[in-house]
Write an enzyme that holds these catalytic residues in place. Structure first.
Site, PDB file in Angstrom:
ATOM      1  N   LYS A 185       0.838  -1.197   0.000  1.00  0.00           N
ATOM      2  CA  LYS A 185       0.000   0.000   0.000  1.00  0.00           C
ATOM      3  C   LYS A 185       0.879   1.257   0.000  1.00  0.00           C
ATOM      4  CE  LYS A 185      -3.114  -3.152   0.683  1.00  0.00           C
ATOM      5  NZ  LYS A 185      -4.115  -3.687  -0.193  1.00  0.00           N
TER       6      LYS A 185
HETATM    7  C1  LIG Z   1      -4.987  -4.775   0.719  1.00  0.00           C
HETATM    8  C2  LIG Z   1      -6.451  -4.674   0.699  1.00  0.00           C
HETATM    9  C3  LIG Z   1      -7.237  -5.135   1.766  1.00  0.00           C
HETATM   10  C4  LIG Z   1      -6.675  -5.928   2.906  1.00  0.00           C
HETATM   11  O1  LIG Z   1      -5.700  -5.273   3.620  1.00  0.00           O
HETATM   12  P1  LIG Z   1      -4.910  -6.050   4.771  1.00  0.00           P
HETATM   13  O2  LIG Z   1      -4.291  -4.969   5.576  1.00  0.00           O
HETATM   14  O3  LIG Z   1      -3.902  -6.918   4.078  1.00  0.00           O
HETATM   15  O4  LIG Z   1      -5.881  -6.865   5.543  1.00  0.00           O
HETATM   16  C5  LIG Z   1      -8.591  -4.929   1.706  1.00  0.00           C
HETATM   17  N1  LIG Z   1      -9.169  -4.305   0.667  1.00  0.00           N
HETATM   18  C6  LIG Z   1      -8.454  -3.859  -0.376  1.00  0.00           C
HETATM   19  C7  LIG Z   1      -9.146  -3.131  -1.482  1.00  0.00           C
HETATM   20  C8  LIG Z   1      -7.079  -4.043  -0.401  1.00  0.00           C
HETATM   21  O5  LIG Z   1      -6.379  -3.634  -1.463  1.00  0.00           O
END
Ligand SMILES: *Cc1c(COP(=O)(O)O)cnc(C)c1O
Length: 381
Positions: A185
Protein backbone atom coordinates in the site's frame (compact mmCIF):
# COMPACT_ATOMS: atom_id res chain seq x y z
CA UNK A 1 22.79 -5.31 -23.13
CA UNK A 2 23.72 -5.54 -19.45
CA UNK A 3 20.90 -7.16 -17.55
CA UNK A 4 18.98 -4.69 -15.45
CA UNK A 5 17.99 -5.34 -11.82
CA UNK A 6 14.61 -6.99 -11.28
CA UNK A 7 11.78 -4.48 -11.07
CA UNK A 8 8.95 -5.66 -8.81
CA UNK A 9 5.44 -4.24 -9.27
CA UNK A 10 5.43 -2.86 -5.71
CA UNK A 11 8.09 -2.20 -3.09
CA UNK A 12 7.91 -0.46 0.31
CA UNK A 13 10.20 2.51 1.07
CA UNK A 14 11.87 1.98 4.46
CA UNK A 15 14.39 4.65 5.45
CA UNK A 16 17.08 4.86 8.14
CA UNK A 17 14.82 6.88 10.46
CA UNK A 18 12.34 3.99 10.40
CA UNK A 19 15.02 1.40 11.09
CA UNK A 20 16.51 3.45 13.95
CA UNK A 21 13.01 4.02 15.35
CA UNK A 22 12.24 0.31 15.33
CA UNK A 23 15.54 -0.46 17.06
CA UNK A 24 14.64 2.07 19.76
CA UNK A 25 11.26 0.42 20.32
CA UNK A 26 12.88 -3.01 20.48
CA UNK A 27 15.34 -1.72 23.09
CA UNK A 28 12.66 0.10 25.08
CA UNK A 29 11.32 -3.05 26.72
CA UNK A 30 7.77 -2.43 25.45
CA UNK A 31 7.16 -3.95 22.02
CA UNK A 32 3.44 -4.70 21.78
CA UNK A 33 0.57 -2.17 21.86
CA UNK A 34 1.57 0.87 23.90
CA UNK A 35 2.83 4.44 23.54
CA UNK A 36 3.78 4.16 19.84
CA UNK A 37 0.27 3.00 18.98
CA UNK A 38 -1.19 5.99 20.84
CA UNK A 39 1.14 8.34 18.96
CA UNK A 40 0.33 6.70 15.64
CA UNK A 41 -3.42 6.93 16.26
CA UNK A 42 -3.06 10.60 17.20
CA UNK A 43 -0.98 11.30 14.07
CA UNK A 44 -3.50 9.56 11.83
CA UNK A 45 -6.34 11.44 13.50
CA UNK A 46 -4.55 14.77 12.95
CA UNK A 47 -3.95 13.80 9.29
CA UNK A 48 -7.67 13.04 8.93
CA UNK A 49 -8.98 16.31 10.31
CA UNK A 50 -9.34 15.21 13.94
CA UNK A 51 -11.72 12.27 13.53
CA UNK A 52 -11.11 9.41 15.99
CA UNK A 53 -8.93 6.60 14.58
CA UNK A 54 -8.09 3.19 15.99
CA UNK A 55 -5.40 0.98 14.49
CA UNK A 56 -5.60 -2.79 14.14
CA UNK A 57 -3.27 -5.48 12.85
CA UNK A 58 -4.82 -5.51 9.34
CA UNK A 59 -7.43 -3.80 7.20
CA UNK A 60 -9.20 -7.14 7.03
CA UNK A 61 -9.60 -7.04 10.82
CA UNK A 62 -10.77 -3.42 10.60
CA UNK A 63 -13.43 -4.42 8.05
CA UNK A 64 -14.64 -7.24 10.31
CA UNK A 65 -14.73 -4.96 13.37
CA UNK A 66 -16.55 -2.25 11.35
CA UNK A 67 -19.24 -4.75 10.36
CA UNK A 68 -19.59 -5.88 13.99
CA UNK A 69 -19.73 -2.26 15.14
CA UNK A 70 -22.68 -1.72 12.77
CA UNK A 71 -24.40 -4.76 14.23
CA UNK A 72 -24.40 -6.52 10.86
CA UNK A 73 -24.98 -10.28 10.92
CA UNK A 74 -27.22 -13.10 9.70
CA UNK A 75 -30.16 -11.93 7.58
CA UNK A 76 -28.46 -8.67 6.62
CA UNK A 77 -27.20 -7.70 3.17
CA UNK A 78 -24.16 -5.59 2.39
CA UNK A 79 -23.64 -4.14 -1.10
CA UNK A 80 -20.05 -4.40 -2.30
CA UNK A 81 -18.06 -4.71 -5.52
CA UNK A 82 -16.86 -8.11 -6.71
CA UNK A 83 -13.96 -6.32 -8.43
CA UNK A 84 -12.08 -5.85 -5.14
CA UNK A 85 -9.76 -7.73 -2.83
CA UNK A 86 -11.36 -10.80 -1.19
CA UNK A 87 -11.16 -9.24 2.30
CA UNK A 88 -14.37 -7.18 2.04
CA UNK A 89 -16.74 -9.89 0.78
CA UNK A 90 -15.01 -12.46 3.01
CA UNK A 91 -15.62 -10.43 6.16
CA UNK A 92 -19.26 -9.80 5.18
CA UNK A 93 -19.66 -13.58 4.88
CA UNK A 94 -17.68 -14.18 8.07
CA UNK A 95 -20.05 -12.11 10.22
CA UNK A 96 -22.92 -14.15 8.73
CA UNK A 97 -24.31 -11.47 6.40
CA UNK A 98 -24.79 -11.79 2.64
CA UNK A 99 -22.58 -9.88 0.20
CA UNK A 100 -24.64 -8.43 -2.63
CA UNK A 101 -22.23 -7.92 -5.52
CA UNK A 102 -22.74 -4.99 -7.83
CA UNK A 103 -20.85 -4.31 -11.06
CA UNK A 104 -18.19 -1.61 -11.40
CA UNK A 105 -17.65 0.97 -14.14
CA UNK A 106 -15.06 -0.11 -16.68
CA UNK A 107 -13.10 3.14 -16.54
CA UNK A 108 -13.00 3.94 -12.82
CA UNK A 109 -13.38 0.31 -11.65
CA UNK A 110 -15.46 1.73 -8.83
CA UNK A 111 -19.01 0.69 -7.92
CA UNK A 112 -21.68 1.61 -10.45
CA UNK A 113 -23.85 3.73 -8.15
CA UNK A 114 -26.99 3.31 -10.30
CA UNK A 115 -26.60 -0.44 -9.83
CA UNK A 116 -26.11 0.12 -6.08
CA UNK A 117 -29.52 1.82 -5.91
CA UNK A 118 -31.20 -1.07 -7.78
CA UNK A 119 -29.58 -3.59 -5.41
CA UNK A 120 -31.01 -2.05 -2.22
CA UNK A 121 -33.63 -4.20 -0.48
CA UNK A 122 -35.31 -4.00 2.94
CA UNK A 123 -32.48 -6.25 4.22
CA UNK A 124 -29.66 -3.96 3.08
CA UNK A 125 -27.74 -2.60 6.07
CA UNK A 126 -24.62 -1.12 4.53
CA UNK A 127 -22.67 -0.26 1.41
CA UNK A 128 -19.00 -1.27 1.40
CA UNK A 129 -17.37 0.48 -1.58
CA UNK A 130 -13.71 0.19 -2.56
CA UNK A 131 -11.83 3.28 -3.74
CA UNK A 132 -10.05 1.35 -6.47
CA UNK A 133 -6.32 2.00 -6.69
CA UNK A 134 -6.90 5.25 -4.78
CA UNK A 135 -9.55 6.82 -7.04
CA UNK A 136 -12.39 7.92 -4.73
CA UNK A 137 -15.91 6.68 -5.39
CA UNK A 138 -18.18 9.66 -6.24
CA UNK A 139 -18.67 10.59 -2.59
CA UNK A 140 -21.62 12.99 -2.76
CA UNK A 141 -23.73 10.53 -4.73
CA UNK A 142 -22.65 7.61 -2.49
CA UNK A 143 -23.61 9.43 0.73
CA UNK A 144 -26.80 10.81 -0.82
CA UNK A 145 -27.92 7.23 -1.57
CA UNK A 146 -26.84 5.96 1.85
CA UNK A 147 -28.60 8.84 3.61
CA UNK A 148 -31.84 8.40 1.69
CA UNK A 149 -31.95 4.65 2.50
CA UNK A 150 -30.53 5.00 6.04
CA UNK A 151 -27.58 2.73 5.30
CA UNK A 152 -24.19 2.61 6.97
CA UNK A 153 -21.15 3.10 4.71
CA UNK A 154 -17.93 1.19 5.38
CA UNK A 155 -15.39 2.58 2.92
CA UNK A 156 -12.70 0.10 1.94
CA UNK A 157 -9.99 2.72 1.54
CA UNK A 158 -7.19 0.14 1.80
CA UNK A 159 -5.69 1.59 -1.38
CA UNK A 160 -6.64 5.21 -0.77
CA UNK A 161 -4.63 6.77 2.05
CA UNK A 162 -3.75 10.27 0.87
CA UNK A 163 -6.61 10.37 -1.66
CA UNK A 164 -9.13 13.18 -1.51
CA UNK A 165 -12.51 14.13 -2.90
CA UNK A 166 -12.80 17.79 -3.91
CA UNK A 167 -9.99 18.73 -1.55
CA UNK A 168 -11.22 16.71 1.44
CA UNK A 169 -9.13 13.71 2.41
CA UNK A 170 -10.73 10.28 2.23
CA UNK A 171 -11.28 9.34 5.88
CA UNK A 172 -11.70 12.97 7.00
CA UNK A 173 -15.45 12.83 6.36
CA UNK A 174 -18.17 10.24 5.86
CA UNK A 175 -19.13 7.25 7.98
CA UNK A 176 -16.57 4.47 8.65
CA UNK A 177 -13.29 4.31 6.71
CA UNK A 178 -10.77 1.48 6.64
CA UNK A 179 -7.12 1.86 5.60
CA UNK A 180 -4.48 -0.84 5.07
CA UNK A 181 -0.77 -0.64 5.85
CA UNK A 182 0.25 -3.85 4.07
CA UNK A 183 3.68 -3.50 2.33
CA UNK A 184 2.07 -3.02 -1.12
CA UNK A 185 0.00 0.00 0.00
CA UNK A 186 1.02 3.67 -0.17
CA UNK A 187 2.36 3.50 3.40
CA UNK A 188 3.13 0.44 5.52
CA UNK A 189 3.44 -0.91 9.06
CA UNK A 190 4.39 -4.34 7.58
CA UNK A 191 0.91 -5.60 8.47
CA UNK A 192 -1.66 -3.20 9.88
CA UNK A 193 -4.84 -1.26 9.31
CA UNK A 194 -6.88 1.62 10.66
CA UNK A 195 -10.54 2.28 11.27
CA UNK A 196 -11.78 5.89 11.25
CA UNK A 197 -14.83 6.43 13.46
CA UNK A 198 -17.45 9.06 14.09
CA UNK A 199 -17.67 9.39 17.88
CA UNK A 200 -16.29 8.33 21.25
CA UNK A 201 -19.01 5.71 21.81
CA UNK A 202 -17.81 3.93 18.65
CA UNK A 203 -14.21 4.22 19.86
CA UNK A 204 -15.04 2.45 23.12
CA UNK A 205 -16.85 -0.31 21.22
CA UNK A 206 -13.98 -0.79 18.76
CA UNK A 207 -11.44 -0.98 21.60
CA UNK A 208 -13.44 -3.94 22.95
CA UNK A 209 -13.99 -5.55 19.55
CA UNK A 210 -10.27 -5.45 18.76
CA UNK A 211 -9.15 -6.87 22.12
CA UNK A 212 -11.06 -9.86 23.50
CA UNK A 213 -14.23 -7.88 24.30
CA UNK A 214 -12.54 -6.75 27.51
CA UNK A 215 -13.78 -3.86 29.67
CA UNK A 216 -11.93 -2.70 32.78
CA UNK A 217 -13.91 -2.58 36.01
CA UNK A 218 -13.45 0.04 38.77
CA UNK A 219 -11.89 -2.56 41.11
CA UNK A 220 -9.03 -3.17 38.66
CA UNK A 221 -10.36 -6.49 37.32
CA UNK A 222 -11.69 -7.15 33.84
CA UNK A 223 -15.03 -8.21 32.44
CA UNK A 224 -15.99 -9.68 29.06
CA UNK A 225 -19.48 -9.17 27.62
CA UNK A 226 -18.94 -10.77 24.17
CA UNK A 227 -16.18 -12.82 22.51
CA UNK A 228 -14.03 -10.13 20.89
CA UNK A 229 -11.09 -10.86 18.59
CA UNK A 230 -7.40 -10.02 19.06
CA UNK A 231 -6.52 -7.46 16.46
CA UNK A 232 -4.19 -5.04 18.28
CA UNK A 233 -1.21 -3.54 16.43
CA UNK A 234 2.21 -3.89 18.16
CA UNK A 235 4.29 -0.77 18.95
CA UNK A 236 7.08 -1.92 16.61
CA UNK A 237 4.63 -1.68 13.69
CA UNK A 238 3.16 1.61 14.89
CA UNK A 239 6.66 3.13 14.97
CA UNK A 240 7.13 2.21 11.31
CA UNK A 241 3.75 3.80 10.57
CA UNK A 242 4.80 7.09 12.20
CA UNK A 243 7.82 7.42 9.87
CA UNK A 244 5.74 6.38 6.88
CA UNK A 245 2.92 8.83 7.56
CA UNK A 246 5.46 11.66 7.78
CA UNK A 247 6.53 10.86 4.21
CA UNK A 248 3.17 9.89 2.72
CA UNK A 249 2.63 13.09 0.72
CA UNK A 250 6.14 12.78 -0.75
CA UNK A 251 5.51 9.10 -1.64
CA UNK A 252 2.20 9.94 -3.30
CA UNK A 253 3.72 12.81 -5.28
CA UNK A 254 6.29 10.39 -6.71
CA UNK A 255 3.52 7.94 -7.60
CA UNK A 256 1.61 10.69 -9.45
CA UNK A 257 4.75 11.69 -11.37
CA UNK A 258 5.37 8.12 -12.57
CA UNK A 259 1.72 7.75 -13.52
CA UNK A 260 1.97 10.91 -15.65
CA UNK A 261 4.97 9.25 -17.37
CA UNK A 262 2.95 6.07 -17.92
CA UNK A 263 0.10 8.00 -19.54
CA UNK A 264 2.57 9.70 -21.83
CA UNK A 265 4.66 6.66 -22.77
CA UNK A 266 2.28 3.71 -22.78
CA UNK A 267 1.10 4.01 -26.39
CA UNK A 268 0.95 0.43 -27.59
CA UNK A 269 -0.22 -1.34 -30.73
CA UNK A 270 -2.69 -2.92 -30.11
CA UNK A 271 -3.72 -0.36 -27.48
CA UNK A 272 -4.40 -1.13 -23.81
CA UNK A 273 -7.35 0.42 -22.02
CA UNK A 274 -5.59 2.76 -19.62
CA UNK A 275 -6.93 3.46 -16.11
CA UNK A 276 -9.15 6.42 -15.23
CA UNK A 277 -6.80 9.45 -15.02
CA UNK A 278 -8.51 10.98 -11.97
CA UNK A 279 -11.37 13.48 -11.89
CA UNK A 280 -10.89 16.55 -14.06
CA UNK A 281 -9.70 19.44 -11.93
CA UNK A 282 -9.17 17.07 -8.98
CA UNK A 283 -6.41 14.86 -10.40
CA UNK A 284 -4.34 15.18 -7.22
CA UNK A 285 -7.18 13.47 -5.33
CA UNK A 286 -5.98 10.14 -6.77
CA UNK A 287 -3.23 8.53 -4.71
CA UNK A 288 -2.35 5.92 -7.37
CA UNK A 289 -1.64 2.77 -5.43
CA UNK A 290 -1.56 0.87 -8.71
CA UNK A 291 -1.32 1.48 -12.44
CA UNK A 292 -3.33 -1.32 -14.00
CA UNK A 293 -4.23 -1.16 -17.70
CA UNK A 294 -6.54 -3.69 -19.37
CA UNK A 295 -4.87 -5.86 -22.01
CA UNK A 296 -6.31 -6.00 -25.56
CA UNK A 297 -6.60 -9.81 -25.32
CA UNK A 298 -8.85 -10.10 -28.37
CA UNK A 299 -6.09 -8.61 -30.53
CA UNK A 300 -3.33 -10.75 -29.01
CA UNK A 301 -2.02 -14.19 -29.96
CA UNK A 302 -0.86 -14.83 -26.37
CA UNK A 303 -2.88 -14.92 -23.15
CA UNK A 304 -2.33 -12.87 -20.01
CA UNK A 305 -0.22 -15.55 -18.36
CA UNK A 306 2.13 -15.59 -21.38
CA UNK A 307 2.19 -11.78 -21.45
CA UNK A 308 3.21 -11.68 -17.77
CA UNK A 309 5.85 -14.38 -18.37
CA UNK A 310 7.29 -12.31 -21.25
CA UNK A 311 7.64 -9.30 -18.94
CA UNK A 312 9.04 -11.48 -16.14
CA UNK A 313 11.66 -12.76 -18.61
CA UNK A 314 12.65 -9.10 -19.13
CA UNK A 315 13.00 -8.67 -15.35
CA UNK A 316 9.68 -6.89 -14.84
CA UNK A 317 7.18 -8.01 -12.20
CA UNK A 318 3.42 -7.64 -12.64
CA UNK A 319 0.35 -8.34 -10.52
CA UNK A 320 -3.35 -9.06 -10.92
CA UNK A 321 -5.87 -6.90 -9.06
CA UNK A 322 -8.38 -8.39 -8.96
CA UNK A 323 -9.99 -11.69 -9.70
CA UNK A 324 -13.79 -11.59 -9.62
CA UNK A 325 -14.85 -12.38 -6.04
CA UNK A 326 -18.33 -13.55 -7.10
CA UNK A 327 -16.75 -16.35 -9.17
CA UNK A 328 -14.69 -17.81 -6.31
CA UNK A 329 -15.72 -21.20 -4.92
CA UNK A 330 -17.01 -19.42 -1.80
CA UNK A 331 -19.35 -16.99 -3.52
CA UNK A 332 -20.55 -19.38 -6.23
CA UNK A 333 -22.15 -21.12 -3.25
CA UNK A 334 -24.25 -17.95 -2.80
CA UNK A 335 -25.58 -18.54 -6.35
CA UNK A 336 -23.33 -16.24 -8.37
CA UNK A 337 -22.16 -17.32 -11.83
CA UNK A 338 -20.48 -16.04 -15.01
CA UNK A 339 -22.14 -13.29 -16.99
CA UNK A 340 -23.79 -11.50 -14.06
CA UNK A 341 -21.22 -8.70 -13.69
CA UNK A 342 -19.78 -8.11 -17.18
CA UNK A 343 -17.39 -5.24 -16.38
CA UNK A 344 -16.06 -7.01 -13.29
CA UNK A 345 -15.46 -10.18 -15.30
CA UNK A 346 -13.78 -8.30 -18.17
CA UNK A 347 -11.45 -6.51 -15.76
CA UNK A 348 -10.68 -9.79 -13.99
CA UNK A 349 -9.67 -11.33 -17.35
CA UNK A 350 -7.70 -8.40 -18.77
CA UNK A 351 -6.14 -6.45 -15.90
CA UNK A 352 -2.42 -6.41 -15.26
CA UNK A 353 -0.67 -4.27 -12.65
CA UNK A 354 2.56 -2.63 -13.81
CA UNK A 355 5.42 -1.54 -11.52
CA UNK A 356 4.68 1.59 -9.48
CA UNK A 357 6.37 2.62 -6.25
CA UNK A 358 8.10 5.77 -4.95
CA UNK A 359 11.72 4.60 -5.28
CA UNK A 360 11.53 3.53 -8.90
CA UNK A 361 12.83 5.91 -11.57
CA UNK A 362 11.58 7.55 -14.73
CA UNK A 363 13.94 5.21 -16.59
CA UNK A 364 12.13 2.26 -15.00
CA UNK A 365 8.80 3.54 -16.36
CA UNK A 366 10.37 3.86 -19.82
CA UNK A 367 11.74 0.35 -19.55
CA UNK A 368 8.30 -1.04 -18.66
CA UNK A 369 6.59 0.86 -21.48
CA UNK A 370 9.15 -0.30 -24.04
CA UNK A 371 8.82 -3.91 -22.88
CA UNK A 372 5.00 -3.81 -22.93
CA UNK A 373 5.04 -2.24 -26.41
CA UNK A 374 7.44 -4.86 -27.77
CA UNK A 375 5.55 -7.80 -26.30
CA UNK A 376 2.19 -6.52 -27.54
CA UNK A 377 3.47 -5.73 -31.04
CA UNK A 378 4.99 -9.17 -31.35
CA UNK A 379 1.72 -10.75 -30.19
CA UNK A 380 -0.52 -8.62 -32.39
CA UNK A 381 -3.03 -10.49 -34.57
C1 LIG B 1 -4.99 -4.78 0.72
C2 LIG B 1 -6.45 -4.67 0.70
C3 LIG B 1 -7.24 -5.13 1.77
C4 LIG B 1 -6.68 -5.93 2.91
O1 LIG B 1 -5.70 -5.27 3.62
P1 LIG B 1 -4.91 -6.05 4.77
O2 LIG B 1 -4.29 -4.97 5.58
O3 LIG B 1 -3.90 -6.92 4.08
O4 LIG B 1 -5.88 -6.86 5.54
C5 LIG B 1 -8.59 -4.93 1.71
N1 LIG B 1 -9.17 -4.31 0.67
C6 LIG B 1 -8.45 -3.86 -0.38
C7 LIG B 1 -9.15 -3.13 -1.48
C8 LIG B 1 -7.08 -4.04 -0.40
O5 LIG B 1 -6.38 -3.63 -1.46
Amino acid sequence: MASLPYLPFARPTLDEDTIAGVVEVLRSGWITTGPQVQKFEAALSAYLGGRPVRVLNSATAALEVALQLCGIGPGDEVITPSQTFFAAPNMIAKVGATPVFVDVELASRNLDLDAVEWAITPRTKAIMPTHFAGLPVAMDRLYEIAGRHRLRVIEDAALAIGSSWRGQRIGSFGDLTVFSFHPNKNMTTIEGGALVLSDEAEVREVEKLRFHGITRLPDGTRDVAFPGGKFNLPDVNARIGLSQLARLEEFNTRRREFVADYFQLLQTDPPCLLPHPGYTGDEAGHSWNMFAPLLPLEQMSIDRKQFRAALEARGIGTGISYEAAHLTTLFRRYGYCEGELPNTEQIARETVTLPLFPTMSGADVERVCTAVSEVLLEAKI
